[in-house]
Motif scaffolding. Structure first.
Motif, PDB file in Angstrom:
ATOM      1  N   LEU A 179       1.094  -1.063  -0.081  1.00 38.92           N
ATOM      2  CA  LEU A 179      -0.042   0.105   0.043  1.00 38.92           C
ATOM      3  C   LEU A 179       0.978   1.109   0.030  1.00 38.92           C
ATOM      4  CD1 LEU A 179      -3.101   1.176   0.353  1.00 38.92           C
ATOM      5  CD2 LEU A 179      -2.483   1.310   2.860  1.00 38.92           C
ATOM      6  N   MET A 180       0.642   2.206  -0.906  1.00 40.77           N
ATOM      7  CA  MET A 180       1.369   3.314  -1.082  1.00 40.77           C
ATOM      8  C   MET A 180       0.637   4.370  -0.563  1.00 40.77           C
ATOM      9  SD  MET A 180       4.690   4.350  -1.628  1.00 40.77           S
ATOM     10  CE  MET A 180       5.352   3.050  -2.401  1.00 40.77           C
ATOM     11  N   CYS A 181       1.101   5.458   0.375  1.00 39.06           N
ATOM     12  CA  CYS A 181       0.340   6.557   0.906  1.00 39.06           C
ATOM     13  C   CYS A 181       1.081   7.651   0.473  1.00 39.06           C
ATOM     14  CB  CYS A 181       0.156   6.386   2.566  1.00 39.06           C
ATOM     15  SG  CYS A 181      -0.243   4.724   3.145  1.00 39.06           S
ATOM     16  N   VAL A 182       0.474   8.397  -0.437  1.00 43.33           N
ATOM     17  CA  VAL A 182       1.167   9.750  -1.203  1.00 43.33           C
ATOM     18  C   VAL A 182       0.447  11.063  -0.676  1.00 43.33           C
ATOM     19  CG1 VAL A 182       1.933  10.525  -3.580  1.00 43.33           C
ATOM     20  CG2 VAL A 182       1.465   8.101  -3.265  1.00 43.33           C
ATOM     21  N   PRO A 183       1.338  11.927  -0.174  1.00 46.41           N
ATOM     22  CA  PRO A 183       0.954  13.112   0.436  1.00 46.41           C
ATOM     23  C   PRO A 183       0.894  14.128  -0.682  1.00 46.41           C
ATOM     24  CG  PRO A 183       3.028  13.003   0.836  1.00 46.41           C
ATOM     25  CD  PRO A 183       2.686  11.680   0.277  1.00 46.41           C
ATOM     26  N   GLN A 236      15.704   6.783   8.783  1.00 43.41           N
ATOM     27  CA  GLN A 236      14.291   7.501   8.851  1.00 43.41           C
ATOM     28  C   GLN A 236      14.170   8.277  10.149  1.00 43.41           C
ATOM     29  OE1 GLN A 236      11.384   4.148   7.044  1.00 43.41           O
ATOM     30  NE2 GLN A 236      12.220   3.530   9.031  1.00 43.41           N
ATOM     31  N   SER A 237      14.715   8.070  11.309  1.00 39.26           N
ATOM     32  CA  SER A 237      14.583   8.901  12.431  1.00 39.26           C
ATOM     33  C   SER A 237      15.480  10.257  12.230  1.00 39.26           C
ATOM     34  CB  SER A 237      15.239   8.083  13.777  1.00 39.26           C
ATOM     35  OG  SER A 237      16.499   7.801  13.783  1.00 39.26           O
ATOM     36  N   TYR A 238      16.429  10.353  11.501  1.00 38.97           N
ATOM     37  CA  TYR A 238      16.922  11.349  11.276  1.00 38.97           C
ATOM     38  C   TYR A 238      16.418  12.385  10.335  1.00 38.97           C
ATOM     39  CZ  TYR A 238      20.917   8.743  13.280  1.00 38.97           C
ATOM     40  OH  TYR A 238      21.810   7.923  14.087  1.00 38.97           O
ATOM     41  N   ARG A 239      15.527  11.762   9.634  1.00 39.29           N
ATOM     42  CA  ARG A 239      14.691  12.620   8.466  1.00 39.29           C
ATOM     43  C   ARG A 239      13.386  13.019   9.049  1.00 39.29           C
ATOM     44  NH1 ARG A 239      15.728   8.735   3.268  1.00 39.29           N
ATOM     45  NH2 ARG A 239      17.928   9.531   2.745  1.00 39.29           N
ATOM     46  N   ALA A 240      12.926  12.730  10.343  1.00 34.82           N
ATOM     47  CA  ALA A 240      11.594  12.670  10.751  1.00 34.82           C
ATOM     48  C   ALA A 240      11.099  13.983  10.687  1.00 34.82           C
ATOM     49  CB  ALA A 240      11.239  11.881  11.912  1.00 34.82           C
ATOM     50  N   ALA A 241      12.090  14.774  11.400  1.00 35.04           N
ATOM     51  CA  ALA A 241      11.700  16.359  11.449  1.00 35.04           C
ATOM     52  C   ALA A 241      11.314  16.898  10.487  1.00 35.04           C
ATOM     53  CB  ALA A 241      13.001  17.086  12.380  1.00 35.04           C
ATOM     54  N   ALA A 242      12.084  16.586   9.239  1.00 34.26           N
ATOM     55  CA  ALA A 242      11.606  17.256   7.752  1.00 34.26           C
ATOM     56  C   ALA A 242      10.287  16.673   7.359  1.00 34.26           C
ATOM     57  CB  ALA A 242      12.843  16.979   6.805  1.00 34.26           C
ATOM     58  N   MET A 243       9.948  15.791   7.915  1.00 38.72           N
ATOM     59  CA  MET A 243       8.701  15.031   7.295  1.00 38.72           C
ATOM     60  C   MET A 243       7.531  14.671   8.593  1.00 38.72           C
ATOM     61  SD  MET A 243      10.024  12.459   4.440  1.00 38.72           S
ATOM     62  CE  MET A 243      11.264  11.965   5.391  1.00 38.72           C
ATOM     63  N   PRO A 244       7.085  15.615   9.372  1.00 43.38           N
ATOM     64  CA  PRO A 244       6.309  15.197  10.497  1.00 43.38           C
ATOM     65  C   PRO A 244       5.093  14.511  10.302  1.00 43.38           C
ATOM     66  CG  PRO A 244       6.268  17.706  10.080  1.00 43.38           C
ATOM     67  CD  PRO A 244       7.354  16.900   8.967  1.00 43.38           C
ATOM     68  N   GLY A 245       4.306  14.991   8.876  1.00 39.97           N
ATOM     69  CA  GLY A 245       3.194  14.214   8.687  1.00 39.97           C
ATOM     70  C   GLY A 245       3.504  12.743   8.412  1.00 39.97           C
ATOM     71  N   THR A 246       4.600  12.375   7.730  1.00 44.39           N
ATOM     72  CA  THR A 246       5.093  11.265   7.414  1.00 44.39           C
ATOM     73  C   THR A 246       5.175  10.140   8.810  1.00 44.39           C
ATOM     74  OG1 THR A 246       5.971  11.787   5.380  1.00 44.39           O
ATOM     75  CG2 THR A 246       6.687   9.830   6.210  1.00 44.39           C
ATOM     76  N   GLU A 247       5.971  10.985   9.685  1.00 44.13           N
ATOM     77  CA  GLU A 247       6.419  10.272  10.756  1.00 44.13           C
ATOM     78  C   GLU A 247       5.241   9.982  11.764  1.00 44.13           C
ATOM     79  OE1 GLU A 247       8.829   8.785  14.123  1.00 44.13           O
ATOM     80  OE2 GLU A 247       9.193   9.205  11.894  1.00 44.13           O
ATOM     81  N   SER A 248       4.351  10.972  11.699  1.00 40.28           N
ATOM     82  CA  SER A 248       3.200  10.635  12.483  1.00 40.28           C
ATOM     83  C   SER A 248       2.286   9.463  12.135  1.00 40.28           C
ATOM     84  CB  SER A 248       2.167  12.021  12.541  1.00 40.28           C
ATOM     85  OG  SER A 248       0.992  11.975  12.930  1.00 40.28           O
ATOM     86  N   PRO A 267       8.174  11.881   0.628  1.00 36.72           N
ATOM     87  CA  PRO A 267       7.565  11.699   2.086  1.00 36.72           C
ATOM     88  C   PRO A 267       6.458  10.752   1.997  1.00 36.72           C
ATOM     89  CG  PRO A 267       6.361  13.644   0.915  1.00 36.72           C
ATOM     90  CD  PRO A 267       7.669  13.063   0.056  1.00 36.72           C
ATOM     91  N   SER A 268       6.355   9.854   0.756  1.00 38.09           N
ATOM     92  CA  SER A 268       5.449   8.980   0.789  1.00 38.09           C
ATOM     93  C   SER A 268       5.627   7.748   1.655  1.00 38.09           C
ATOM     94  CB  SER A 268       5.388   8.294  -0.632  1.00 38.09           C
ATOM     95  OG  SER A 268       4.877   9.310  -1.614  1.00 38.09           O
ATOM     96  N   ILE A 269       4.582   7.052   2.082  1.00 34.98           N
ATOM     97  CA  ILE A 269       4.682   5.911   2.923  1.00 34.98           C
ATOM     98  C   ILE A 269       4.232   4.663   2.366  1.00 34.98           C
ATOM     99  CG2 ILE A 269       3.987   5.126   5.279  1.00 34.98           C
ATOM    100  CD1 ILE A 269       3.533   7.753   6.199  1.00 34.98           C
ATOM    101  N   LYS A 288      -8.723   7.604   8.102  1.00 35.53           N
ATOM    102  CA  LYS A 288      -9.134   8.249   9.437  1.00 35.53           C
ATOM    103  C   LYS A 288      -8.031   9.153   9.799  1.00 35.53           C
ATOM    104  CE  LYS A 288     -11.709   4.324  10.862  1.00 35.53           C
ATOM    105  NZ  LYS A 288     -11.881   3.047  11.722  1.00 35.53           N
ATOM    106  N   HIS A 289      -6.894   9.170   9.345  1.00 37.16           N
ATOM    107  CA  HIS A 289      -5.718  10.064   9.907  1.00 37.16           C
ATOM    108  C   HIS A 289      -5.851  11.501   9.006  1.00 37.16           C
ATOM    109  CE1 HIS A 289      -1.629  10.430  11.672  1.00 37.16           C
ATOM    110  NE2 HIS A 289      -1.412  11.187  10.763  1.00 37.16           N
ATOM    111  N   THR A 290      -6.587  12.308   9.669  1.00 43.91           N
ATOM    112  CA  THR A 290      -6.918  13.622   8.811  1.00 43.91           C
ATOM    113  C   THR A 290      -5.917  14.705   9.107  1.00 43.91           C
ATOM    114  OG1 THR A 290      -8.431  14.399  10.676  1.00 43.91           O
ATOM    115  CG2 THR A 290      -9.612  12.925   8.966  1.00 43.91           C
ATOM    116  N   ALA A 291      -4.886  14.486   9.527  1.00 43.09           N
ATOM    117  CA  ALA A 291      -4.049  15.702   9.724  1.00 43.09           C
ATOM    118  C   ALA A 291      -3.418  16.047   8.439  1.00 43.09           C
ATOM    119  CB  ALA A 291      -2.944  15.301  10.906  1.00 43.09           C
ATOM    120  N   THR A 292      -3.110  15.024   7.651  1.00 42.94           N
ATOM    121  CA  THR A 292      -2.565  15.332   6.297  1.00 42.94           C
ATOM    122  C   THR A 292      -3.584  14.481   5.279  1.00 42.94           C
ATOM    123  OG1 THR A 292      -0.344  15.652   7.260  1.00 42.94           O
ATOM    124  CG2 THR A 292      -0.606  15.138   5.002  1.00 42.94           C
ATOM    125  N   HIS A 293      -3.521  14.972   4.026  1.00 45.19           N
ATOM    126  CA  HIS A 293      -4.490  14.200   3.123  1.00 45.19           C
ATOM    127  C   HIS A 293      -3.461  13.358   2.350  1.00 45.19           C
ATOM    128  CE1 HIS A 293      -7.156  13.103  -0.196  1.00 45.19           C
ATOM    129  NE2 HIS A 293      -6.160  13.520  -1.033  1.00 45.19           N
TER     130      HIS A 293
END
Length: 317
Positions: A179-183, A236-248, A267-269, A288-293
């Protein structure tokens, strides 16, 4: 180096199809890649007039260059030059579906599209084998983890031996359901790479070696191990701050037992599900994760990789 005019007849045409890719897969940084069933399609035709003219349909239309600066044209030119030939005049039509700047290997797909187009145009003039394809693609892309699966399909392990890139293709267990999640946002690969530290703790390196080995077993034999196998401490942890929606979203998905990782530079997952039912569960959580589309793409593993079909000149008359 003086280049010879390419003995490619005006009117020769090739059609190229290249899959999207996802690299790293969690612990396999710069090593593991997977081809996915989302494709860029390219038609290239030799013309009388010099230079290149590019028409882009779909992703990138109105954004990417449509002349000799286009990355696909650059890859074709580079491949011709590798074998001593100058680039002929070309008409290109690129029908793109792979999102740009989101960690699905769009630049690698463009490079592979150009190299495969050159291979088709030079068919009968130069024999370009798989080793040469990978070497040229890696030279242009800078690393082989995206271009190897784009070229060959499936799950690939890429490495460098005696200064030349190598790969091993593996078949993926039929239960694995990506499953690919693309912002809507994008991420620069250069920026993502700059966020990594110059060195990591010894125990973190050992951790990733163990998880990378486990991930191969999970993908080809034991999908139930995917959650543990996709743990990572290298990037991944080093890049998390640059992609907060992805990390969340990754944190939430993993808390529900789902093997979610950053796809490539993000930033895709990518969620590596153990079966189609688990993939539906993951898609429902993302909705259900509505913070980011997020756009969710239920994709299959592509096992063929890049393909090229040549159309003889007489077929175009």
């Amino acid at each position: 180096m003086t280049l010879t005019p390419a003995p490619v007849p005006v009117g020769r045409s090739v059609q190229v199809k290249v899959p999207a890719t996802t690299a790293n897969l969690g612990p396999g940084f710069d090593t593991l890649g997977l081809a996915l069933s989302l494709y860029d399609n390219l038609t290239v035709t030799v013309r009388d007039a010099p230079g290149a003219r590019v028409e882009v349909v779909g992703v990138g239309a109105g954004e990417v260059p449509t002349d000799d600066r286009n990355l696909v044209v650059t890859a074709i030119r580079h491949t011709f030059a590798e074998f001593g030939y100058a680039l002929p005049g070309l008409d290109l039509v690129a029908r793109n579906a792979i999102p740009h700047g989101r960690g699905l290997g769009s630049s690698g797909a463009a490079i592979v599209s150009g190299i495969m187009a050159a291979k088709g145009l030079l068919d009968g003039i130069v024999d370009i084998d798989s080793n040469a394809l990978l070497a040229i693609a890696t030279e242009l892309e800078g690393h082989p983890d995206n271009v190897a699966p784009a070229l060959f399909g499936g799950l690939t392990i890429a490495w460098t031996s005696h200064d030349s890139p190598r790969h091993k293709k593996l078949m993926v267990h039929r239960g694995v359901s990506p499953l690919m999640c693309v912002p809507e946002s994008t991420m620069s690969t250069e920026l993502a790479r700059s966020l990594r530290p110059a060195s990591v703790p010894h125990e973190d390196a050992i951790f990733n070696v163990s998880r990378s080995a486990l991930l191969i077993a999970a993908l080809i034999q034991s999908p139930e191990l995917l959650l543990d196998a996709t743990e990572d401490r290298l990037h991944q942890s080093y890049r998390a701050a640059a992609m907060p929606g992805t990390e969340s979203l990754i944190t939430e998905l993993r808390s529900h037992g789902l093997a979610a990782v950053v796809s490539g530079a993000g930033p895709s997952i990518l969620v590596l599900c153990s079966d189609p039912a688990q993939r539906l569960e993951a898609a429902e959580l993302v909705a259900k994760h509505t913070a980011t589309h997020w756009q969710t793409l239920m994709l299959a593993v592509d096992f063929k990789g890049a393909t090229v079909i040549s159309r003889p000149v007489e077929a175009l008359v």
